[in-house]
Design a protein around this motif. Structure first.
Motif, mmCIF file in Angstrom:
data_model
loop_
_atom_site.group_PDB
_atom_site.id
_atom_site.type_symbol
_atom_site.label_atom_id
_atom_site.label_comp_id
_atom_site.label_asym_id
_atom_site.label_seq_id
_atom_site.Cartn_x
_atom_site.Cartn_y
_atom_site.Cartn_z
ATOM 1 N N GLN A 43 -2.103 5.778 3.868
ATOM 2 C CA GLN A 43 -2.036 6.337 2.632
ATOM 3 C C GLN A 43 -1.089 5.657 1.522
ATOM 4 N N TRP A 44 -0.219 4.979 2.064
ATOM 5 C CA TRP A 44 0.570 4.036 1.415
ATOM 6 C C TRP A 44 -0.057 3.080 0.707
ATOM 7 N N ARG A 45 -1.305 2.519 1.006
ATOM 8 C CA ARG A 45 -2.053 1.497 0.540
ATOM 9 C C ARG A 45 -2.570 2.165 -1.002
ATOM 10 N N GLY A 46 -2.561 3.487 -1.137
ATOM 11 C CA GLY A 46 -3.165 4.183 -2.331
ATOM 12 C C GLY A 46 -1.995 4.280 -3.208
ATOM 13 N N TYR A 47 -0.739 3.850 -2.888
ATOM 14 C CA TYR A 47 0.329 4.276 -4.009
ATOM 15 C C TYR A 47 0.258 3.046 -4.888
ATOM 16 N N HIS A 48 0.739 3.194 -6.097
ATOM 17 C CA HIS A 48 0.633 2.027 -7.111
ATOM 18 C C HIS A 48 2.023 1.555 -7.058
ATOM 19 N N THR A 49 1.892 0.135 -7.413
ATOM 20 C CA THR A 49 3.354 -0.742 -7.748
ATOM 21 C C THR A 49 3.979 -0.076 -9.055
ATOM 22 N N ASN A 66 11.886 -9.826 0.831
ATOM 23 C CA ASN A 66 11.054 -9.351 -0.020
ATOM 24 C C ASN A 66 11.078 -8.055 -0.291
ATOM 25 N N ALA A 67 10.923 -7.354 -1.366
ATOM 26 C CA ALA A 67 10.504 -5.750 -1.208
ATOM 27 C C ALA A 67 9.353 -5.476 -2.362
ATOM 28 N N ARG A 68 9.054 -4.318 -1.967
ATOM 29 C CA ARG A 68 7.765 -3.880 -2.801
ATOM 30 C C ARG A 68 8.079 -2.157 -2.862
ATOM 31 N N TYR A 69 7.922 -1.839 -4.155
ATOM 32 C CA TYR A 69 8.134 -0.517 -4.735
ATOM 33 C C TYR A 69 7.116 0.153 -5.247
ATOM 34 N N THR A 70 6.710 0.918 -4.489
ATOM 35 C CA THR A 70 5.344 1.742 -4.940
ATOM 36 C C THR A 70 5.686 3.226 -4.985
ATOM 37 N N ARG A 71 4.850 3.718 -5.725
ATOM 38 C CA ARG A 71 4.940 5.470 -5.896
ATOM 39 C C ARG A 71 3.515 6.054 -5.666
ATOM 40 N N GLY A 72 3.641 7.147 -4.984
ATOM 41 C CA GLY A 72 2.404 8.063 -4.708
ATOM 42 C C GLY A 72 1.981 8.999 -5.661
ATOM 43 N N GLN A 73 0.925 9.633 -5.712
ATOM 44 C CA GLN A 73 0.357 10.449 -6.399
ATOM 45 C C GLN A 73 1.409 11.758 -6.589
ATOM 46 N N ASN A 74 1.811 11.987 -5.597
ATOM 47 C CA ASN A 74 2.813 13.152 -5.640
ATOM 48 C C ASN A 74 4.187 12.850 -6.276
ATOM 49 N N GLY A 75 4.408 11.464 -6.655
ATOM 50 C CA GLY A 75 5.545 11.340 -7.308
ATOM 51 C C GLY A 75 6.682 10.650 -6.182
ATOM 52 N N ALA A 93 11.664 -2.423 7.039
ATOM 53 C CA ALA A 93 12.343 -1.172 6.792
ATOM 54 C C ALA A 93 11.579 -0.530 5.701
ATOM 55 N N ALA A 94 11.465 0.773 5.426
ATOM 56 C CA ALA A 94 10.652 1.476 4.655
ATOM 57 C C ALA A 94 11.491 2.848 4.264
ATOM 58 N N ILE A 95 11.626 2.862 2.976
ATOM 59 C CA ILE A 95 12.429 4.195 2.495
ATOM 60 C C ILE A 95 11.658 4.746 1.755
ATOM 61 N N GLU A 96 11.566 5.874 2.200
ATOM 62 C CA GLU A 96 10.743 6.846 1.315
ATOM 63 C C GLU A 96 11.371 7.826 0.643
ATOM 64 N N PHE A 97 11.396 7.852 -0.695
ATOM 65 C CA PHE A 97 12.349 8.769 -1.805
ATOM 66 C C PHE A 97 11.554 9.884 -2.096
ATOM 67 N N GLY A 98 12.270 11.095 -2.268
ATOM 68 C CA GLY A 98 11.608 12.302 -2.769
ATOM 69 C C GLY A 98 12.357 12.833 -4.071
ATOM 70 N N ASP A 99 11.809 13.686 -4.778
ATOM 71 C CA ASP A 99 12.347 14.416 -5.801
ATOM 72 C C ASP A 99 13.041 15.586 -5.503
#
Lengths: 388, 407
Positions: free
Chosen positions: B177-183, B330-339, B401-407
């Motif tokens: 599902q992470w592949r569907g996140y947008h940069t 290197n780091a990549r920051y993406t966001r899912g549909q749910n924010g 390392a992956a860091i998942e953030f939530g609102d």
């Protein structure tokens, strides 16, 4: 974790109260007896609300800011050594090896209130010619809050030619310990008052780094850096000052004179203190402010092995950089009269002694008036922390 | 037969061997050279390399991901870039670009292990998996000769290394599902990424990753107002004048407050725009509506300088992430549909750092958790408010390392 303050100008101004009296700038006097000037010490345990009234009181104890800065252009050298994306553990740079923005911002606000015409923040950030504001932001600082702390605040990266057409020439007394002349960014000449806001730290090469050693960084790496041009200064700086100043493995760009004794020691502990003493004699410091609230022991930055965080909770200020650094050294638990071989100068010469030789000021505590908190009350033994 | 989009490939050279050790691994596609017929467990598609490329975008111009060692005379050391920071070899940028150029097609990285290193450590293979997966591609698994021999002989060390590769591969397949996140980016790079622009545009993307400057790739033929939405600045890596349509798109972008950064060869784009100062004597500004055009004074020659200037012209106040003590990452920051936010950090040194890493994200997230390849339960991280965003401190990690953030 530390919360970096993002002050508005109004907040800076409301944090300070009326400033009275006048500071008296000390001019270096060459002669047998180096001059003295009082030094103020205060306990301060945080960069929060207590900071502004404490700093204001210290300026008052030294005679007040307005006579020093009213109607003047003030240049302030701050300490942002190393790379902005390097930290000691998780600690933001300002809680370890950089002067804290709250100390800088409070100074700006108080100077603005005291009538400074223009205030310029200066630093030569490691290995680049980026605008200083951008460099600060890389460390997560709110550069806009500093620019808004008083009227007419500007910043300049002094690690290269910057906004001028030519470098300014500074001549240390007595032919200089190391170089006869130093070529610096124009900002160090285009000011009426020069201030050094330093961090209270140990230093791997020079023993300690305080208001004088802070000025090591006024040398532009386009001339004194590892990547400096051989003949002409490079356009942009690259690398540090290791090869030209620390080890003397190469000469500065030919625009600047070569060192006085090309066959002299190549030891950084010999060379760095001499260059520092030359610089602060050639470009006198009118006001020295030492941020010793949060810092590090055993070195000047996270790149030094064995550094540890310390919280001395102290501020030191004075109008003579030698007396101020001598008192600060004593606060750190060191004997300012120590020479090479004794702490903190086990492997270096004493910048305090070399500056004293230039007639800038005395390091003899018996000749220095201490105002406010006593050295004994403020003492924080850096070496004890180093030993763990 | 598995759909090409679900193929998890292993490339096997032309050698006979039993591949029974593949059993139970996530690999479901064996890519072989024409005549090879290795004995594979059931359920694995065996496809010829020549037959793959019509169904998959295979990137062959790749590097083995790592911190390269520079040899100078008799001494060996870490190669450094113009900033003094360690250089890293990564395929992240070309994975991202290939996806933009081949929408809907799976992207594979064909990168073989170095031949002079003996059997690589497991971390080196985990890095190869992560370097592809973080940027939306798959690494076509390729094993060094010693590892292949060791596996054939049932060597314990080789089997352990293989287990690590399988674990890393499975981890990313479980996070599809992470592949569907947008940069998340405020900066765009617009180019045709071809011909005279190919090298510079590619290097700029590569160097943006090194500067933690996330970017949106804008192909000149498809760039439109929607694709520029949310950006603060667009770097135009295009020597020739954009066509009328694109000029209109960029004009609207500037009118609404955006910054367009263009090469000296496009100085005529200024037209009737008013001069508005300069940046460091290197770029001249021209105002257009609420925005500006920045034209380089000299032709671009150094990709590092172009990228560095573009970052400063955009201003670090628009940084969406910042990292500390993370020099070989290197780091990549993406966001899912749910924010929810996701920052994936890849450490090319494959060893933990001297000082631990801290991460800033320019969004006021309320929670953060660390997700590791190892399959350990996610670890909650303290979130500290900092300016308009938050900071988190990360425990040491050797590769990923992956860091998942939530609102």
């Amino acid at each position: 974790m530390h919360q970096c303050p993002g002050y508005t100008r109004r907040q800076w101004m409301s944090a300070v109260t009326a400033t009275a009296g006048a500071l008296t700038a000390v001019r270096p006097v060459l002669g047998a007896t180096p001059p003295t000037a009082p030094v103020a010490i205060a306990r301060c345990n945080s960069y929060g609300k207590e900071l502004a009234p404490i700093m204001e009181k210290m300026f008052d104890q030294l005679g007040g800011l307005s006579r020093l800065v009213a109607g003047k252009t003030v240049a302030i050298k701050i300490n942002l050594t190393g790379s902005p994306n390097q930290r000691m553990g998780y600690r933001p740079a300002e809680l370890a090896h950089w002067t804290h923005p709250a100390v800088i911002g409070t100074t700006l606000a108080l100077m603005g209130k005291a009538g400074a015409r223009r205030i310029r923040l200066l630093e030569s950030p490691w290995n680049n010619a980026d605008p200083l504001e951008e460099y600060m932001m890389e460390a997560n600082w709110d550069a806009a809050s500093l620019l808004n702390a008083a009227a007419h605040v500007e910043m300049e990266n002094t690690n290269y030619l910057g906004n001028a057409k030519k470098y300014s020439v500074f001549i240390p007394p007595n032919g200089g310990h190391m170089f006869q002349q130093y070529y610096l960014n124009h900002s160090y000449e285009d000011c009426d008052v020069f201030v050094s806001i330093a961090k209270m730290k140990d230093h791997a090469t020079a023993g300690i780094t305080l208001s004088m050693k802070n000025c090591f960084g006024i040398t532009p790496c386009t001339i004194y850096g590892d990547g400096a041009g051989r003949d002409e200064p490079s356009i942009k700086p690259s690398g540090g000052r290791g090869s030209v100043i620390h080890s003397g493995s190469r000469a500065p760009s030919k625009i600047a004179p070569a060192e006085n004794d090309p066959k002299g020691p190549r030891d950084g502990g010999y060379r760095v203190p001499r260059v520092v003493a030359d610089l602060i004699a050639a470009r006198p410091i009118h006001l020295a402010i030492i941020d010793g609230i949060e810092s590090m022991a055993n070195g000047e930055g996270p790149w030094i092995k064995g550094v540890v965080p310390v919280s001395p909770g102290v501020l030191v200020m004075g109008t003579n950089c030698v007396t101020t650094d001598a008192v600060s050294a004593a606060v750190m638990g060191y004997d300012p009269m120590a020479d090479r071989g004794r702490a903190p100068f086990e492997t270096s010469d004493s910048t305090l002694r070399l500056a004293e030789m230039h007639g800038v000021g005395t390091r003899d505590l018996s000749r220095i008036e201490v105002i406010g908190t006593s050295i004994r009350e403020a003492r924080f033994d850096f070496r004890a922390r180093r030993r763990g | 037969m598995t759909k090409p989009s679900d193929w998890i490939p292993l490339h096997w050279p032309d050698e006979s061997a039993s591949l029974q050790w593949l059993k139970g691994s996530p690999v479901n596609c064996l890519v072989v050279d024409e005549s090879a017929k290795p004995a594979t467990p059931a359920g694995i598609d065996v496809v010829a390399m020549s037959g793959v490329e019509s169904q998959v975008a295979v990137i062959r111009k790749t590097k083995w991901p790592r911190v390269p060692v520079a040899v100078r005379g008799k001494s060996r050391g870490v190669a450094t870039g113009p900033t003094g920071a360690p250089w890293v070899d990564s395929n992240g940028w070309i994975s991202s670009l290939t996806q933009v150029k081949n929408p809907g097609k799976p992207v594979w990285i064909a990168a073989d292990p170095p031949t002079d290193s003996g059997m690589l450590r497991g971390e080196a293979y985990s890095l190869a998996v992560a370097d592809a997966a973080v940027y939306g591609a798959r690494w076509m698994i390729s094993l060094d000769a010693d590892l292949r021999k060791g596996l054939a002989a049932g060597n314990a060390e080789a089997l352990s290394t293989w287990k690590g590769i399988a674990e890393a591969t499975r981890f990313f397949e479980n996070k599809k599902q992470w592949r569907g996140y947008h940069t998340v980016a405020k900066f765009g790079v617009l180019s045709d990424f071809a011909g005279a622009n190919e090298y510079l545009a590619g290097e700029v993307l590569n160097l943006c990753n090194r500067r933690y400057l996330p970017y949106r790739i804008l192909e000149q033929t498809s760039a439109d107002a929607k694709s520029l939405e949310g950006l603060k600045a667009v770097l135009l890596v295009q020597q020739r004048e954009p066509d009328t349509r694109l000029q209109h798109v960029l004009g609207e972008f500037m009118r609404d407050g955006g910054l367009v950064i263009a090469p000296a060869s496009l100085s005529h784009m200024t037209g009737p725009m008013k001069p508005a100062g300069n940046f460091e004597e290197s770029y001249d500004y021209f105002s257009h509506g609420a925005g500006r055009l920045a034209i380089a004074r000299k032709p671009w020659t150094d990709p590092y300088q172009v990228t560095s200037d573009a970052h400063l012209l955009t201003s670090r106040k628009n940084d969406v992430i910042r990292l500390w003590n993370a020099g070989t990452t290197n780091a990549r920051y993406t966001r899912g549909q749910n924010g929810s936010g996701l920052v994936q950090i890849v450490n090319y040194a494959t060893r933990s750092f001297g000082h631990p890493v801290s991460l800033y994200v320019a969004h006021p997230y309320k929670s953060a958790k660390l997700v590791a390849i190892s399959g350990q339960p996610p670890e909650s991280l303290d979130v500290t408010s900092r300016g308009e965003g938050v900071e988190v401190n990360l425990p040491p990690f050797p590769v990923y390392a992956a860091i998942e953030f939530g609102d």
